[in-house]
Scaffold this active site. Structure first.
Site, short mmCIF file in Angstrom:
data_model
loop_
_atom_site.label_atom_id
_atom_site.label_comp_id
_atom_site.label_asym_id
_atom_site.label_seq_id
_atom_site.Cartn_x
_atom_site.Cartn_y
_atom_site.Cartn_z
N SER A 118 36.66 15.14 9.02
CA SER A 118 36.46 14.87 7.59
C SER A 118 37.29 15.81 6.73
O SER A 118 37.48 15.57 5.55
CB SER A 118 35.00 15.11 7.20
N HIS A 139 40.70 8.88 9.67
CA HIS A 139 39.40 9.19 9.08
C HIS A 139 38.66 7.92 8.70
O HIS A 139 38.89 7.34 7.64
CB HIS A 139 39.63 10.10 7.85
N GLU A 151 41.24 6.38 6.16
CA GLU A 151 42.17 7.28 5.47
C GLU A 151 43.07 7.85 6.58
O GLU A 151 42.60 8.58 7.45
CB GLU A 151 41.36 8.39 4.78
N ASN A 189 37.31 13.45 0.61
CA ASN A 189 36.34 14.53 0.41
C ASN A 189 36.76 15.55 -0.63
O ASN A 189 35.93 16.28 -1.15
CB ASN A 189 36.03 15.20 1.75
N1 NAD Z 1 28.92 11.36 9.56
C1 NAD Z 1 29.80 11.01 8.63
O1 NAD Z 1 29.46 10.49 7.56
C2 NAD Z 1 31.28 11.20 8.89
C3 NAD Z 1 32.21 10.42 8.19
C4 NAD Z 1 33.58 10.57 8.46
C5 NAD Z 1 33.99 11.49 9.41
N2 NAD Z 1 33.06 12.25 10.07
C6 NAD Z 1 33.57 13.21 11.07
O2 NAD Z 1 33.42 12.62 12.35
C7 NAD Z 1 33.17 13.63 13.33
C8 NAD Z 1 31.89 13.32 14.07
O3 NAD Z 1 30.82 13.28 13.15
P1 NAD Z 1 29.44 12.55 13.50
O4 NAD Z 1 28.73 12.39 12.20
O5 NAD Z 1 29.68 11.37 14.38
O6 NAD Z 1 28.71 13.71 14.36
P2 NAD Z 1 27.52 13.55 15.40
O7 NAD Z 1 26.83 14.86 15.45
O8 NAD Z 1 26.71 12.32 15.12
O9 NAD Z 1 28.28 13.28 16.80
C9 NAD Z 1 29.08 14.24 17.43
C10 NAD Z 1 29.03 13.95 18.92
O10 NAD Z 1 30.05 14.71 19.56
C11 NAD Z 1 29.53 15.10 20.82
N3 NAD Z 1 30.31 16.19 21.38
C12 NAD Z 1 30.30 17.51 21.09
N4 NAD Z 1 31.19 18.18 21.85
C13 NAD Z 1 31.80 17.25 22.65
C14 NAD Z 1 32.79 17.30 23.64
N5 NAD Z 1 33.35 18.44 24.00
N6 NAD Z 1 33.17 16.15 24.24
C15 NAD Z 1 32.60 14.98 23.88
N7 NAD Z 1 31.64 14.87 22.95
C16 NAD Z 1 31.25 15.99 22.34
C17 NAD Z 1 28.07 15.46 20.51
O11 NAD Z 1 27.32 15.51 21.70
C18 NAD Z 1 27.69 14.33 19.57
O12 NAD Z 1 27.18 13.21 20.27
C19 NAD Z 1 33.17 14.96 12.57
O13 NAD Z 1 34.44 15.53 12.62
C20 NAD Z 1 32.82 14.52 11.15
O14 NAD Z 1 33.29 15.44 10.18
C21 NAD Z 1 31.73 12.11 9.85
#
Ligand code: NAD
Length: 281
Positions: A118, A139, A151, A189
């Site tokens: 993000s 993104h 994005e 963001n």
């Molecule tokens: N949630 C949102 O609204 C949103 C929107 C856009 C982008 N993002 C970005 O997307 C990414 C993920 O966010 P999310 O909300 O899905 O988080 P989340 O916490 O729901 O999921 C993250 C997952 O990654 C896994 N993980 C951690 N280390 C790992 C590894 N070494 N190998 C494989 N899996 C691993 C965790 O076990 C977890 O299941 C982040 O960078 C976040 O900034 C989030």
């Protein structure tokens, strides 16, 4: 033409990207660190697709085929045959850097590595690999199956061919992409989070209640959700992490996270996911 993608992380975003990829006919290898996390991701995919079955937008057979195209795994090595990899693990520079270092060794040299971060610098993540020209930000927005935008973030070294291939993949997944350059928070963001932070400042200073602030933004600015509702939906910890990236990235006090936001996160009030954030659920 890409037919197999790898996804690292089966959380909110990773599972959403896997679902959209598989629905577009791609084979997907989805990696998380434990079977429990994979199961949770697959359950989210199943629930989301079932909603479409219930509304007659998808047949039971088509749903079965989509799910069958997703191969869950706990081994990063299983991504060795992927033709394009999207990383969607926690928003943590150290964790992401380590994954990209490993992916750089595992995947074929021509494969594009993309991050769904993000806010973390694409240029910095690219620099841990031997292929910064084949590294890009992709993104997606949450919820991935619903939101149209991707994005696409060009790092300092991202090549034109990498951009074109990423845009093509986003299009094949039914998304509309918009191109931006690498900068803290990108565009989405950079614009959204200071608004959310300012809304929390308005609560903190007693300018209005949370409900009043959200009503003003919904009725007055035509926003579908108020900024505080949206903050709870995104996760207050995520909002704070992104504000810190802006604050550190620009060394500018205008991005200072609101003390009330920090306090909520310290209290474990992270939004919808924890049952309490700005609002109680
Ligand atoms: N949630 C949102 O609204 C949103 C929107 C856009 C982008 N993002 C970005 O997307 C990414 C993920 O966010 P999310 O909300 O899905 O988080 P989340 O916490 O729901 O999921 C993250 C997952 O990654 C896994 N993980 C951690 N280390 C790992 C590894 N070494 N190998 C494989 N899996 C691993 C965790 O076990 C977890 O299941 C982040 O960078 C976040 O900034 C989030």
């Amino acid at each position: 033409m890409i037919s197999t993608i790898g996804i690292v992380g089966a959380g909110t975003m990773g599972s959403g990207i896997a679902q959209v990829g598989a629905r577009a006919g791609l084979r997907v290898v989805m990696r998380d660190v434990s079977d429990e996390f994979l199961k949770r991701g697959l359950a989210a995919i199943d629930k989301s697709l079932q909603r479409d079955v219930d509304k007659d937008r998808l047949t039971v057979e088509a749903k079965r085929e989509i799910v069958a195209r997703i191969r869950p795994t706990t081994s990063l090595d299983d991504l060795r045959d992927a033709e394009f990899v999207i990383e969607a693990v926690n928003e943590d520079l150290i964790v992401k850097s380590e994954i990209f270092r490993q992916l750089d060794g595992i995947t074929r040299p021509g494969v594009i590595l993309a991050s769904n971060t993000s806010s973390i610098s694409i240029t910095k993540l690219a620099a841990v690999t031997s292929r910064p020209d084949r590294f890009i930000g992709m993104h997606f927005m949450n919820p991935v199956p619903v939101m149209k935008l991707v994005e696409i973030v060009r790092g300092a070294a991202t090549s034109v061919a990498t951009y074109d291939a990423t845009q093509q993949l986003a299009g094949a997944m039914g998304k509309i992409s918009v191109e931006v350059n690498d900068s803290p928070g990108f565009v989405s963001n950079r614009v959204l989070m200071p608004m959310i932070n300012e809304a929390i400042f308005a609560v903190y200073e007693g300018v209005g209640t949370a409900g009043a602030i959200d009503e003003i933004m919904k009725l007055g600015m035509n926003h579908p959700m108020g900024p505080l509702e949206l903050a709870d939906f995104i996760g207050l910890d995520v909002c704070l992490a992104i504000m810190n990236v802006l604050y550190d990235g620009f060394d500018d006090s205008k991005y200072r996270p609101c003390p009330l936001l920090k306090k909520y996160v310290d209290a474990g009030w992270l939004g919808r996911k924890s049952g309490r954030g700005v609002y109680q659920y």
